[in-house]
Design a protein around this motif. Structure first.
Motif, PDB file in Angstrom:
ATOM      1  N   VAL A 170       0.699  -1.301   0.019  1.00 20.03           N
ATOM      2  CA  VAL A 170       0.190   0.038  -0.091  1.00 20.03           C
ATOM      3  C   VAL A 170       0.781   1.278   0.118  1.00 20.03           C
ATOM      4  N   HIS A 171       0.597   2.018  -1.002  1.00 19.44           N
ATOM      5  CA  HIS A 171       1.577   3.376  -1.229  1.00 19.44           C
ATOM      6  C   HIS A 171       1.240   4.557  -0.415  1.00 19.44           C
ATOM      7  N   GLY A 172       1.920   5.582  -0.276  1.00 16.76           N
ATOM      8  CA  GLY A 172       1.648   6.716   0.226  1.00 16.76           C
ATOM      9  C   GLY A 172       1.145   7.778  -0.636  1.00 16.76           C
ATOM     10  N   SER A 173       0.960   9.078  -0.225  1.00 13.93           N
ATOM     11  CA  SER A 173       0.659  10.195  -1.006  1.00 13.93           C
ATOM     12  C   SER A 173       1.511  10.321  -2.069  1.00 13.93           C
ATOM     13  N   TYR A 174       1.099  10.755  -3.357  1.00 16.78           N
ATOM     14  CA  TYR A 174       1.632  11.026  -4.417  1.00 16.78           C
ATOM     15  C   TYR A 174       2.665  10.069  -5.139  1.00 16.78           C
ATOM     16  N   HIS A 175       2.163   8.684  -4.721  1.00 20.27           N
ATOM     17  CA  HIS A 175       2.661   7.612  -5.531  1.00 20.27           C
ATOM     18  C   HIS A 175       1.622   6.673  -5.752  1.00 20.27           C
ATOM     19  N   ALA A 176       1.695   5.436  -6.517  1.00 21.71           N
ATOM     20  CA  ALA A 176       0.698   4.426  -6.848  1.00 21.71           C
ATOM     21  C   ALA A 176       1.375   2.976  -6.831  1.00 21.71           C
ATOM     22  N   ALA A 177       0.694   2.171  -7.256  1.00 23.18           N
ATOM     23  CA  ALA A 177       1.249   0.842  -7.249  1.00 23.18           C
ATOM     24  C   ALA A 177       2.506   0.878  -7.918  1.00 23.18           C
ATOM     25  N   TRP A 178       2.885   1.602  -8.891  1.00 22.15           N
ATOM     26  CA  TRP A 178       4.051   1.501  -9.853  1.00 22.15           C
ATOM     27  C   TRP A 178       5.392   1.815  -8.811  1.00 22.15           C
ATOM     28  N   CYS A 179       5.429   2.214  -7.800  1.00 25.06           N
ATOM     29  CA  CYS A 179       6.302   2.546  -6.777  1.00 25.06           C
ATOM     30  C   CYS A 179       6.937   1.195  -6.268  1.00 25.06           C
ATOM     31  N   TRP A 180       6.140   0.297  -6.051  1.00 25.25           N
ATOM     32  CA  TRP A 180       6.648  -1.164  -5.565  1.00 25.25           C
ATOM     33  C   TRP A 180       7.028  -1.946  -6.804  1.00 25.25           C
ATOM     34  N   ALA A 181       6.208  -1.884  -7.886  1.00 23.24           N
ATOM     35  CA  ALA A 181       6.640  -2.584  -9.155  1.00 23.24           C
ATOM     36  C   ALA A 181       8.123  -2.269  -9.661  1.00 23.24           C
ATOM     37  N   GLU A 182       8.730  -1.294  -9.291  1.00 21.68           N
ATOM     38  CA  GLU A 182       9.950  -1.052  -9.833  1.00 21.68           C
ATOM     39  C   GLU A 182      11.024  -1.984  -9.443  1.00 21.68           C
ATOM     40  N   HIS A 183      11.242  -1.990  -8.009  1.00 16.70           N
ATOM     41  CA  HIS A 183      12.324  -2.969  -7.431  1.00 16.70           C
ATOM     42  C   HIS A 183      11.616  -3.870  -6.705  1.00 16.70           C
ATOM     43  N   TRP A 184      10.770  -3.658  -5.602  1.00 18.57           N
ATOM     44  CA  TRP A 184      10.410  -4.689  -4.713  1.00 18.57           C
ATOM     45  C   TRP A 184       9.766  -5.591  -5.234  1.00 18.57           C
ATOM     46  N   LEU A 185       8.542  -5.548  -6.072  1.00 21.02           N
ATOM     47  CA  LEU A 185       8.050  -6.597  -6.560  1.00 21.02           C
ATOM     48  C   LEU A 185       8.858  -7.638  -7.188  1.00 21.02           C
ATOM     49  N   PRO A 186       9.697  -7.375  -8.239  1.00 18.71           N
ATOM     50  CA  PRO A 186      10.611  -8.443  -8.865  1.00 18.71           C
ATOM     51  C   PRO A 186      11.773  -9.045  -7.658  1.00 18.71           C
ATOM     52  N   PHE A 187      11.934  -8.253  -6.636  1.00 18.23           N
ATOM     53  CA  PHE A 187      12.781  -8.726  -5.885  1.00 18.23           C
ATOM     54  C   PHE A 187      12.077  -9.884  -4.846  1.00 18.23           C
ATOM     55  N   PHE A 188      10.849  -9.531  -4.264  1.00 19.88           N
ATOM     56  CA  PHE A 188      10.346 -10.580  -3.363  1.00 19.88           C
ATOM     57  C   PHE A 188       9.804 -11.477  -4.376  1.00 19.88           C
ATOM     58  N   SER A 189       9.186 -11.377  -5.616  1.00 19.84           N
ATOM     59  CA  SER A 189       8.677 -12.718  -6.404  1.00 19.84           C
ATOM     60  C   SER A 189       9.735 -13.664  -6.774  1.00 19.84           C
ATOM     61  N   ALA A 190      10.942 -13.064  -6.874  1.00 23.68           N
ATOM     62  CA  ALA A 190      11.955 -13.992  -7.213  1.00 23.68           C
ATOM     63  C   ALA A 190      12.261 -14.999  -5.694  1.00 23.68           C
ATOM     64  N   CYS A 191      11.805 -14.405  -4.592  1.00 24.99           N
ATOM     65  CA  CYS A 191      12.061 -15.206  -3.574  1.00 24.99           C
ATOM     66  C   CYS A 191      10.978 -16.062  -3.247  1.00 24.99           C
ATOM     67  N   GLY A 192      10.015 -16.092  -4.074  1.00 21.44           N
ATOM     68  CA  GLY A 192       8.698 -16.849  -4.162  1.00 21.44           C
ATOM     69  C   GLY A 192       7.609 -16.453  -3.446  1.00 21.44           C
TER      70      GLY A 192
END
Length: 344
Positions: free
Chosen positions: A86-108
């Motif tokens: 869940v993002h904060g102000s002035y952000h959206a889902a993309w802020c997680w998709a940039e780095h952390w989604l690839p990182f955590f999905s790679a770890c299952g």
């Protein structure tokens, strides 16, 4: 206003490279929608953009990236909890998709990043603000109830962290259930540079008396939205000084496009705080701050830790937008280590 956290102790970042299994069920996408961001965020490989229909009839953007690590068929405890961001102000889902989604999905881990109403590619409600603490938390709960198969870990940044704090006070809340709001159980919650339980007013007053120049800059940057046009101010507010200017410009543009309306009416929000307390230890909680956070002070982080009876963690040489900063992997590794402990 985006928001805040720092810390009471520092931890080593030499974490082992833990990786975990995958799950397979895929939610259905809603296709052929008109893009709301004039500068759309292009998904990375393995990511899907879905739209979850809320009880209000409005659609909430969700960027999904499923876990890709191989599962050990002989390990009965190897199923990882889904992660909902869940993002904060002035952000959206993309802020997680940039780095952390690839990182955590790679770890299952199956990962779901939400865009709150009025942000990113989500629909906007009528009125001048996107919602309240209650409506945003209820939207998150509706998505989890209908689309997430296992009790997830909620991760919230800045004001998204405050939304999560409200969420956890309503798990098993009979009054909320009677009002038609069901908040599914969680495996845990991580508050990343989060607004403290009392809101941002204490932070503002401390800055006014102890750091008046910084207080002026923060107010100009966030309340007056000067970060949207000033590269130096955007960098100082959200990122480390070593961040590449071209990258800051890219994120500045995405942040400008992401927020079509304020997340909250801040006066009404602060009047409703602090969030209700919960029994200590009732939710597995990580309070995570950034040592170079320009927005939140150390006392704000300590307040959150004291409120929930946990020791906050401070990540050195990282700024407020921990998930987008040039050292984004530092915070990700701390969270991964904490998730590993939860999974044992």
């Amino acid at each position: 206003m985006a928001t805040l956290l720092l810390s009471s102790h520092t931890i080593s970042l030499s974490q082992p490279n833990f990786c975990f299994p995958r799950r397979t069920k895929k939610p259905r996408a809603v296709l052929n929608r008109t893009q709301k961001m004039q500068v759309p965020y292009e998904l990375k490989q393995g990511q899907t953009r879905l739209f979850h229909k809320l009880p209000s009839g409005l659609n909430m953007e969700v960027i999904v990236q499923k876990g890709v690590a191989d599962k050990d068929p002989y390990d009965r405890n190897s199923e990882n909890p889904p992660l909902v961001f869940v993002h904060g102000s002035y952000h959206a889902a993309w802020c997680w998709a940039e780095h952390w989604l690839p990182f955590f999905s790679a770890c299952g881990f199956d990962c779901y990043a939400l865009s709150l109403l009025g942000q990113g590619e989500s629909d906007a409600p009528s009125g001048s603000v996107a919602g309240t603490l209650q409506t945003h938390a209820s939207d998150v709960a509706d998505f989890i109830q209908k689309k997430v198969l296992l009790p997830p870990v909620l991760l919230g940044h800045s004001f998204g962290g405050l939304i999560i704090q409200y969420y956890i006070t309503n798990v098993k809340n009979n009054q909320a259930i009677e009002m038609g709001n069901f908040y599914p159980m969680l495996t845990g919650a991580a508050l990343v540079c989060s607004v403290p339980p009392s809101g941002n007013s204490g932070l503002v007053w401390r800055y006014l008396f102890s750091k008046p120049i910084a207080a002026f800059k923060v107010t100009r940057s966030l309340a007056a939205k000067a970060f949207q046009t000033s590269l130096p101010l955007c960098k100082e507010t959200f990122f480390s000084s070593t961040m590449d200017d071209q990258l800051v410009l890219r994120y500045q543009e995405l942040m400008r496009e992401s927020s079509r309306m304020p997340l909250f009416d801040l006066r009404k929000l602060n009047a409703s705080l602090p969030v209700p307390s919960i029994p200590k230890g009732s939710v597995e909680l990580l309070v995570l701050g950034a040592n170079d956070d320009f927005i939140v002070d150390a006392e704000g982080l300590r307040e959150t830790g004291r409120f929930y009876g946990v020791s906050p963690v401070n990540v050195e040489r990282v700024a407020h937008d921990m998930m987008l900063d040039c050292s984004w992997e530092k915070g990700a590794k701390v969270i991964l280590s904490w998730l590993t402990a939860l999974n044992k």
